[in-house]
Design an enzyme around this catalytic site. Structure first.
Site, PDB file in Angstrom:
ATOM      1  N   ASP A   1      14.031  -0.858   1.127  1.00  0.00           N
ATOM      2  CA  ASP A   1      13.412  -1.392  -0.082  1.00  0.00           C
ATOM      3  C   ASP A   1      14.073  -0.835  -1.336  1.00  0.00           C
ATOM      4  O   ASP A   1      14.826   0.135  -1.286  1.00  0.00           O
ATOM      5  CB  ASP A   1      11.896  -1.099  -0.097  1.00  0.00           C
ATOM      6  CG  ASP A   1      11.535   0.252   0.501  1.00  0.00           C
ATOM      7  OD1 ASP A   1      12.405   1.131   0.538  1.00  0.00           O
ATOM      8  OD2 ASP A   1      10.390   0.417   0.924  1.00  0.00           O
TER       9      ASP A   1
ATOM     10  N   ASN B   1      -1.636   3.723   3.379  1.00  0.00           N
ATOM     11  CA  ASN B   1      -2.421   2.533   3.726  1.00  0.00           C
ATOM     12  C   ASN B   1      -1.814   1.791   4.924  1.00  0.00           C
ATOM     13  O   ASN B   1      -2.209   0.666   5.216  1.00  0.00           O
ATOM     14  CB  ASN B   1      -2.528   1.585   2.526  1.00  0.00           C
ATOM     15  CG  ASN B   1      -1.158   1.151   2.003  1.00  0.00           C
ATOM     16  OD1 ASN B   1      -0.134   1.424   2.628  1.00  0.00           O
ATOM     17  ND2 ASN B   1      -1.146   0.471   0.872  1.00  0.00           N
TER      18      ASN B   1
ATOM     19  N   HIS C   1       1.392   0.924   5.227  1.00  0.00           N
ATOM     20  CA  HIS C   1       2.546   0.062   4.939  1.00  0.00           C
ATOM     21  C   HIS C   1       3.821   0.609   5.584  1.00  0.00           C
ATOM     22  O   HIS C   1       3.946   1.816   5.813  1.00  0.00           O
ATOM     23  CB  HIS C   1       2.727  -0.171   3.426  1.00  0.00           C
ATOM     24  CG  HIS C   1       3.270   0.969   2.626  1.00  0.00           C
ATOM     25  ND1 HIS C   1       2.838   1.253   1.347  1.00  0.00           N
ATOM     26  CD2 HIS C   1       4.215   1.904   2.886  1.00  0.00           C
ATOM     27  CE1 HIS C   1       3.495   2.283   0.870  1.00  0.00           C
ATOM     28  NE2 HIS C   1       4.342   2.705   1.787  1.00  0.00           N
TER      29      HIS C   1
ATOM     30  N   GLU D   1       2.882  -4.308   2.355  1.00  0.00           N
ATOM     31  CA  GLU D   1       1.556  -3.762   2.122  1.00  0.00           C
ATOM     32  C   GLU D   1       0.537  -4.458   3.032  1.00  0.00           C
ATOM     33  O   GLU D   1       0.837  -5.516   3.601  1.00  0.00           O
ATOM     34  CB  GLU D   1       1.169  -3.969   0.645  1.00  0.00           C
ATOM     35  CG  GLU D   1       2.106  -3.297  -0.350  1.00  0.00           C
ATOM     36  CD  GLU D   1       1.855  -1.791  -0.504  1.00  0.00           C
ATOM     37  OE1 GLU D   1       1.198  -1.182   0.362  1.00  0.00           O
ATOM     38  OE2 GLU D   1       2.334  -1.243  -1.505  1.00  0.00           O
TER      39      GLU D   1
HETATM   40  C1  F6R Z   1      10.477   3.973   1.568  1.00  0.00           C
HETATM   41  C2  F6R Z   1       9.524   3.217   2.377  1.00  0.00           C
HETATM   42  C3  F6R Z   1       8.079   3.574   2.349  1.00  0.00           C
HETATM   43  C4  F6R Z   1       7.843   5.018   2.750  1.00  0.00           C
HETATM   44  C5  F6R Z   1       6.358   5.347   2.793  1.00  0.00           C
HETATM   45  C6  F6R Z   1       6.126   6.831   3.057  1.00  0.00           C
HETATM   46  O1  F6R Z   1      11.787   3.446   1.698  1.00  0.00           O
HETATM   47  O2  F6R Z   1       9.910   2.310   3.036  1.00  0.00           O
HETATM   48  O3  F6R Z   1       7.384   2.712   3.199  1.00  0.00           O
HETATM   49  O4  F6R Z   1       8.405   5.241   4.013  1.00  0.00           O
HETATM   50  O5  F6R Z   1       5.764   5.011   1.565  1.00  0.00           O
HETATM   51  O6  F6R Z   1       6.616   7.572   1.989  1.00  0.00           O
HETATM   52  P1  F6R Z   1       6.713   9.152   2.051  1.00  0.00           P
HETATM   53  O7  F6R Z   1       7.724   9.495   3.086  1.00  0.00           O
HETATM   54  O8  F6R Z   1       7.165   9.578   0.674  1.00  0.00           O
HETATM   55  O9  F6R Z   1       5.346   9.654   2.398  1.00  0.00           O
END
Ligand code: F6R
Length: 221
Positions: free
Chosen positions: A63, A122, A124, A129
Protein backbone atom coordinates in the site's frame (compact mmCIF):
# COMPACT_ATOMS: atom_id res chain seq x y z
CA UNK A 1 -7.01 -25.35 10.13
CA UNK A 2 -4.80 -22.37 10.66
CA UNK A 3 -2.49 -22.21 13.64
CA UNK A 4 -0.75 -19.28 15.34
CA UNK A 5 2.95 -19.85 15.99
CA UNK A 6 3.87 -18.22 19.30
CA UNK A 7 7.38 -16.74 19.18
CA UNK A 8 9.33 -15.89 22.35
CA UNK A 9 10.18 -12.29 21.48
CA UNK A 10 10.12 -9.67 18.77
CA UNK A 11 13.70 -10.23 17.59
CA UNK A 12 13.11 -13.95 17.28
CA UNK A 13 10.00 -13.17 15.22
CA UNK A 14 12.17 -11.24 12.77
CA UNK A 15 14.78 -14.01 12.77
CA UNK A 16 12.32 -16.83 12.04
CA UNK A 17 10.57 -14.96 9.23
CA UNK A 18 13.96 -13.94 7.80
CA UNK A 19 14.72 -17.68 7.49
CA UNK A 20 11.62 -18.05 5.30
CA UNK A 21 12.54 -15.00 3.20
CA UNK A 22 16.11 -16.29 2.83
CA UNK A 23 14.78 -19.59 1.53
CA UNK A 24 12.46 -17.77 -0.91
CA UNK A 25 15.42 -15.80 -2.24
CA UNK A 26 16.99 -19.05 -3.46
CA UNK A 27 14.12 -19.49 -5.98
CA UNK A 28 14.61 -18.29 -9.58
CA UNK A 29 13.55 -14.61 -9.91
CA UNK A 30 11.69 -14.51 -6.59
CA UNK A 31 8.68 -12.24 -6.15
CA UNK A 32 7.75 -10.89 -2.74
CA UNK A 33 4.92 -8.75 -1.38
CA UNK A 34 6.10 -6.57 1.51
CA UNK A 35 4.40 -4.60 4.30
CA UNK A 36 5.41 -1.41 6.07
CA UNK A 37 4.50 -0.56 9.68
CA UNK A 38 6.15 -1.28 13.00
CA UNK A 39 5.76 -5.07 12.94
CA UNK A 40 8.23 -5.94 10.15
CA UNK A 41 11.07 -3.77 11.52
CA UNK A 42 12.91 -6.59 13.32
CA UNK A 43 12.58 -8.69 10.15
CA UNK A 44 13.99 -5.96 7.92
CA UNK A 45 16.91 -5.39 10.35
CA UNK A 46 17.69 -9.10 10.32
CA UNK A 47 17.47 -9.29 6.52
CA UNK A 48 19.88 -6.35 6.20
CA UNK A 49 22.30 -8.08 8.60
CA UNK A 50 22.28 -11.25 6.56
CA UNK A 51 23.59 -9.49 3.42
CA UNK A 52 21.61 -11.70 1.06
CA UNK A 53 21.62 -11.43 -2.73
CA UNK A 54 18.53 -9.48 -3.80
CA UNK A 55 19.72 -8.78 -7.36
CA UNK A 56 17.08 -10.93 -9.06
CA UNK A 57 14.24 -10.21 -6.60
CA UNK A 58 11.09 -8.23 -7.44
CA UNK A 59 9.08 -6.67 -4.61
CA UNK A 60 5.55 -5.30 -4.52
CA UNK A 61 4.50 -3.21 -1.56
CA UNK A 62 1.03 -3.60 -0.17
CA UNK A 63 0.00 0.00 0.00
CA UNK A 64 0.86 3.67 -0.28
CA UNK A 65 -0.81 6.85 0.93
CA UNK A 66 -2.62 9.17 -1.47
CA UNK A 67 -2.07 12.95 -1.19
CA UNK A 68 0.56 12.61 1.48
CA UNK A 69 2.22 15.97 2.12
CA UNK A 70 4.83 14.56 4.51
CA UNK A 71 7.15 12.59 2.24
CA UNK A 72 9.17 11.12 5.13
CA UNK A 73 5.99 9.26 6.02
CA UNK A 74 5.44 7.76 2.59
CA UNK A 75 5.63 4.00 2.52
CA UNK A 76 8.23 4.17 -0.24
CA UNK A 77 10.46 6.27 2.03
CA UNK A 78 9.92 3.77 4.86
CA UNK A 79 10.99 0.88 2.64
CA UNK A 80 14.04 2.69 1.29
CA UNK A 81 15.21 3.64 4.78
CA UNK A 82 14.55 0.29 6.44
CA UNK A 83 15.41 -2.14 3.67
CA UNK A 84 16.02 -1.09 0.09
CA UNK A 85 18.98 1.26 0.60
CA UNK A 86 20.82 -1.45 2.54
CA UNK A 87 20.48 -4.29 0.00
CA UNK A 88 21.38 -4.86 -3.65
CA UNK A 89 17.85 -4.51 -5.07
CA UNK A 90 17.50 -3.33 -8.65
CA UNK A 91 15.39 -0.14 -8.34
CA UNK A 92 13.43 -1.15 -11.44
CA UNK A 93 12.19 -4.22 -9.57
CA UNK A 94 10.55 -2.25 -6.75
CA UNK A 95 6.82 -1.63 -7.17
CA UNK A 96 4.22 0.22 -5.16
CA UNK A 97 0.49 0.20 -5.84
CA UNK A 98 -0.18 3.42 -7.66
CA UNK A 99 2.66 2.72 -10.10
CA UNK A 100 0.05 2.45 -12.83
CA UNK A 101 2.06 0.16 -15.08
CA UNK A 102 1.93 -2.65 -12.56
CA UNK A 103 -1.70 -2.49 -11.46
CA UNK A 104 -3.10 -4.86 -14.08
CA UNK A 105 -0.38 -7.41 -13.37
CA UNK A 106 -1.09 -7.23 -9.65
CA UNK A 107 -4.76 -7.71 -10.21
CA UNK A 108 -4.53 -10.73 -12.44
CA UNK A 109 -1.92 -12.67 -10.53
CA UNK A 110 1.78 -12.15 -10.75
CA UNK A 111 2.96 -15.45 -9.31
CA UNK A 112 4.15 -14.04 -6.00
CA UNK A 113 6.23 -16.59 -4.10
CA UNK A 114 5.87 -15.06 -0.65
CA UNK A 115 3.51 -12.44 0.74
CA UNK A 116 4.31 -10.91 4.14
CA UNK A 117 1.53 -9.17 6.05
CA UNK A 118 0.92 -7.29 9.27
CA UNK A 119 -2.56 -7.01 10.77
CA UNK A 120 -4.39 -3.84 11.82
CA UNK A 121 -6.21 -3.51 15.14
CA UNK A 122 -9.49 -3.90 13.24
CA UNK A 123 -8.32 -6.94 11.27
CA UNK A 124 -7.31 -5.09 8.13
CA UNK A 125 -4.58 -6.40 5.87
CA UNK A 126 -2.85 -3.89 3.64
CA UNK A 127 -5.55 -1.16 3.69
CA UNK A 128 -8.40 -3.55 3.07
CA UNK A 129 -10.55 -2.27 5.88
CA UNK A 130 -13.51 -4.17 7.41
CA UNK A 131 -16.24 -4.57 4.79
CA UNK A 132 -13.77 -4.93 1.89
CA UNK A 133 -14.85 -7.57 -0.57
CA UNK A 134 -12.82 -10.77 -0.56
CA UNK A 135 -12.76 -10.30 -4.36
CA UNK A 136 -11.31 -6.77 -4.09
CA UNK A 137 -8.61 -5.69 -6.50
CA UNK A 138 -5.97 -2.98 -6.15
CA UNK A 139 -7.77 0.34 -5.64
CA UNK A 140 -7.99 3.67 -3.82
CA UNK A 141 -9.69 3.40 -0.42
CA UNK A 142 -10.80 5.72 2.38
CA UNK A 143 -9.05 4.90 5.65
CA UNK A 144 -11.23 4.30 8.71
CA UNK A 145 -11.09 6.59 11.73
CA UNK A 146 -9.42 3.79 13.71
CA UNK A 147 -6.64 3.40 11.14
CA UNK A 148 -6.13 7.17 10.89
CA UNK A 149 -5.84 7.26 14.69
CA UNK A 150 -3.43 4.28 14.72
CA UNK A 151 -1.24 5.92 12.08
CA UNK A 152 -1.28 9.37 13.69
CA UNK A 153 1.65 8.32 15.89
CA UNK A 154 3.90 8.80 12.87
CA UNK A 155 2.62 12.31 11.99
CA UNK A 156 2.92 15.71 13.72
CA UNK A 157 -0.87 15.91 14.21
CA UNK A 158 -3.83 13.68 13.35
CA UNK A 159 -4.84 16.23 10.68
CA UNK A 160 -1.62 15.45 8.79
CA UNK A 161 -2.53 11.77 8.37
CA UNK A 162 -3.71 11.10 4.81
CA UNK A 163 -7.29 9.89 4.63
CA UNK A 164 -6.86 7.73 1.52
CA UNK A 165 -4.44 5.08 0.32
CA UNK A 166 -3.89 2.85 -2.68
CA UNK A 167 -4.03 -0.72 -1.49
CA UNK A 168 -3.46 -4.07 -3.05
CA UNK A 169 -6.78 -5.92 -2.95
CA UNK A 170 -7.55 -9.12 -1.08
CA UNK A 171 -7.78 -11.11 -4.31
CA UNK A 172 -4.20 -10.47 -5.49
CA UNK A 173 -2.91 -11.01 -1.92
CA UNK A 174 -4.64 -14.39 -1.78
CA UNK A 175 -3.13 -15.39 -5.12
CA UNK A 176 0.35 -15.53 -3.52
CA UNK A 177 1.85 -19.01 -3.28
CA UNK A 178 2.73 -18.57 0.40
CA UNK A 179 1.47 -16.04 2.96
CA UNK A 180 2.91 -15.10 6.36
CA UNK A 181 0.94 -12.86 8.70
CA UNK A 182 2.77 -11.43 11.70
CA UNK A 183 1.62 -9.64 14.82
CA UNK A 184 3.63 -8.12 17.65
CA UNK A 185 2.12 -7.20 21.01
CA UNK A 186 -0.74 -8.19 23.30
CA UNK A 187 -3.01 -5.59 21.70
CA UNK A 188 -2.94 -7.68 18.48
CA UNK A 189 -3.60 -11.06 20.15
CA UNK A 190 -7.41 -11.02 20.12
CA UNK A 191 -7.79 -9.78 16.58
CA UNK A 192 -5.23 -12.28 15.27
CA UNK A 193 -7.06 -15.12 17.05
CA UNK A 194 -10.41 -13.97 15.68
CA UNK A 195 -8.91 -13.78 12.20
CA UNK A 196 -7.30 -17.21 12.38
CA UNK A 197 -9.92 -19.18 14.35
CA UNK A 198 -13.17 -17.22 14.06
CA UNK A 199 -15.76 -16.88 11.32
CA UNK A 200 -14.54 -16.03 7.86
CA UNK A 201 -16.20 -12.68 7.41
CA UNK A 202 -15.61 -9.47 5.49
CA UNK A 203 -15.91 -7.71 8.89
CA UNK A 204 -12.44 -9.12 9.62
CA UNK A 205 -10.56 -8.97 6.31
CA UNK A 206 -7.64 -11.09 7.59
CA UNK A 207 -10.05 -13.99 8.24
CA UNK A 208 -9.99 -14.81 4.51
CA UNK A 209 -6.43 -16.05 5.04
CA UNK A 210 -7.90 -19.18 6.64
CA UNK A 211 -8.86 -20.32 3.15
CA UNK A 212 -5.26 -20.20 1.90
CA UNK A 213 -3.55 -23.59 1.81
CA UNK A 214 -0.03 -22.28 2.51
CA UNK A 215 -0.42 -19.64 5.20
CA UNK A 216 1.30 -19.23 8.57
CA UNK A 217 0.63 -16.80 11.42
CA UNK A 218 3.42 -15.64 13.77
CA UNK A 219 2.75 -13.87 17.06
CA UNK A 220 4.83 -12.53 19.92
CA UNK A 221 3.74 -10.60 23.05
C1 F6R B 1 1.25 -1.67 5.98
C2 F6R B 1 0.04 -2.48 6.02
C3 F6R B 1 -0.83 -2.46 7.23
C4 F6R B 1 -0.07 -2.87 8.48
C5 F6R B 1 -0.99 -2.92 9.69
C6 F6R B 1 -0.20 -3.18 10.97
O1 F6R B 1 1.91 -1.79 4.73
O2 F6R B 1 -0.25 -3.14 5.08
O3 F6R B 1 -1.91 -3.32 7.02
O4 F6R B 1 0.51 -4.12 8.28
O5 F6R B 1 -1.66 -1.69 9.83
O6 F6R B 1 0.65 -2.11 11.22
P1 F6R B 1 1.75 -2.17 12.36
O7 F6R B 1 2.74 -3.20 11.96
O8 F6R B 1 2.36 -0.79 12.40
O9 F6R B 1 1.04 -2.53 13.63
Amino acid sequence: MSKIKKIKNYWELGYQIADIVEHTLTLPEPKLILPTGSTPLSLYKELVNRQLDWSSVTTYNLDEYVDNTIQDQSYRYFMVENLFKHINMDEDNIYFPGDTAVWPQMDYGIGVDLCLLGIGGNGHIAFNEPGSSFQSETRIVDLTEETIKDNSRFFPTIDDVPTQAVTMGLKPILSSKKIIIMANGKHKKDILEQAMYGDITEDIPASILQTHTNMEAFYCD
